[in-house]
Scaffold this motif. Structure first.
Motif, PDB file in Angstrom:
ATOM      1  N   SER A   8       0.794  -1.168  -0.074  1.00 27.43           N
ATOM      2  CA  SER A   8      -0.136   0.040   0.080  1.00 27.43           C
ATOM      3  C   SER A   8       0.730   1.223  -0.068  1.00 27.43           C
ATOM      4  CB  SER A   8      -0.996   0.044   1.088  1.00 27.43           C
ATOM      5  OG  SER A   8      -0.175  -0.025   2.246  1.00 27.43           O
ATOM      6  N   GLU A  77       0.083  -1.714  -4.815  1.00 26.77           N
ATOM      7  CA  GLU A  77      -0.964  -1.970  -5.511  1.00 26.77           C
ATOM      8  C   GLU A  77      -1.609  -0.833  -6.177  1.00 26.77           C
ATOM      9  OE1 GLU A  77      -2.155  -5.112  -6.446  1.00 26.77           O
ATOM     10  OE2 GLU A  77      -0.231  -5.924  -5.686  1.00 26.77           O
ATOM     11  N   LEU A  79      -4.702   1.829  -6.213  1.00 29.29           N
ATOM     12  CA  LEU A  79      -5.684   2.191  -5.327  1.00 29.29           C
ATOM     13  C   LEU A  79      -6.939   1.622  -5.719  1.00 29.29           C
ATOM     14  CD1 LEU A  79      -4.617   6.002  -4.234  1.00 29.29           C
ATOM     15  CD2 LEU A  79      -4.535   4.004  -2.991  1.00 29.29           C
ATOM     16  N   PRO A  80      -7.945   1.346  -4.925  1.00 33.10           N
ATOM     17  CA  PRO A  80      -9.294   0.846  -5.355  1.00 33.10           C
ATOM     18  C   PRO A  80      -9.985   1.737  -6.226  1.00 33.10           C
ATOM     19  CG  PRO A  80      -9.041   0.787  -2.961  1.00 33.10           C
ATOM     20  CD  PRO A  80      -7.616   1.155  -3.383  1.00 33.10           C
ATOM     21  N   THR A  81      -9.965   2.945  -5.924  1.00 33.08           N
ATOM     22  CA  THR A  81     -10.547   4.026  -6.802  1.00 33.08           C
ATOM     23  C   THR A  81      -9.911   4.190  -8.188  1.00 33.08           C
ATOM     24  OG1 THR A  81      -9.239   5.674  -5.712  1.00 33.08           O
ATOM     25  CG2 THR A  81     -11.266   5.079  -4.453  1.00 33.08           C
ATOM     26  N   ARG A  84      -9.716   1.137 -14.644  1.00 27.56           N
ATOM     27  CA  ARG A  84      -8.585   0.192 -15.088  1.00 27.56           C
ATOM     28  C   ARG A  84      -8.034   0.955 -16.475  1.00 27.56           C
ATOM     29  NH1 ARG A  84      -7.870  -4.849 -17.129  1.00 27.56           N
ATOM     30  NH2 ARG A  84      -7.846  -5.160 -19.325  1.00 27.56           N
ATOM     31  N   ASP A 172      -7.682  11.337  -3.648  1.00 27.37           N
ATOM     32  CA  ASP A 172      -7.064  10.047  -3.043  1.00 27.37           C
ATOM     33  C   ASP A 172      -5.522  10.330  -2.855  1.00 27.37           C
ATOM     34  OD1 ASP A 172      -5.320   9.817  -5.440  1.00 27.37           O
ATOM     35  OD2 ASP A 172      -6.896   8.723  -6.589  1.00 27.37           O
TER      36      ASP A 172
END
Length: 183
Positions: A8, A77, A79-81, A84, A172
């Motif tokens: 992270s 990784e 960020l989930p926000t 693609r 973010d």
């Protein structure tokens, strides 16, 4: 702060090397742009190219280290926000930046060694010519160097704008992660 990247967060080595490369690239670009306008009688006419070449060789070593570090120490990784297309475009931009950096550095080396001479790096060590004298090589390498450095600066500028977009509009942690701040 950790030395290595986590899933992270970037580690201190990745952060320091990222910013060192970024500032050096923009500094070298500015110096190169300044050098192009120097006259033979300007006192920087001989000094500026020596500094530019020396920093370019050192940058090559740092970027080599960065590539090895990146292979041994994967980036966090996404960020989930992140969408693609953002993840893919970031990956492509990073790969292009690495390729362009090597193209610019190798072409700069070829400009300086086309006459068979070596490059002195701040009088610390010499990097010999691997080609010997090659007539006209400095012209071809010069064109490649010119266009690849412009491409680097433009792409790095877009990269910075994307980071700012993530920070200001998306709110973010994309930029914070490369600054070493916890989100």
């Amino acid at each position: 702060m950790q030395v290595r990247n986590s899933s992270s967060q970037f580690g201190i080595v990745s952060i320091v090397v990222h910013w060192l490369v970024a500032f050096t690239v923009f500094g070298l670009f500015g110096l190169g742009y300044y050098m192009a306008g120097l006259s033979y009688y300007d006192e920087w006419y001989r000094l500026a190219p020596d500094i530019h070449r020396s920093l370019g060789i050192l940058l090559f070593l740092v970027v080599l280290f960065r590539v090895v570090w990146r292979l041994a120490n994967p980036a966090p990784e996404p960020l989930p926000t992140h969408t693609r297309w953002e993840v893919m475009s970031a990956h492509i931009a990073h790969m292009l930046l690495y390729i362009l950096l090597f193209v610019a550095m190798v072409s700069g080396y070829l400009i300086s060694t086309a006459d068979g001479s070596s490059i002195s790096v701040f009088n610390w060590f010499e990097v010999p010519s691997v080609t010997g004298q090659v007539k006209g090589m400095e012209d071809i390498a010069g064109d490649i160097h010119y266009w690849s450095t412009w491409a680097i600066v433009i792409l790095a500028g877009l990269h910075a704008l994307a980071a700012i977009k993530h920070h200001i509009l998306d709110k973010d942690n994309t930029l914070r992660r490369m600054l070493g701040a916890k989100g």
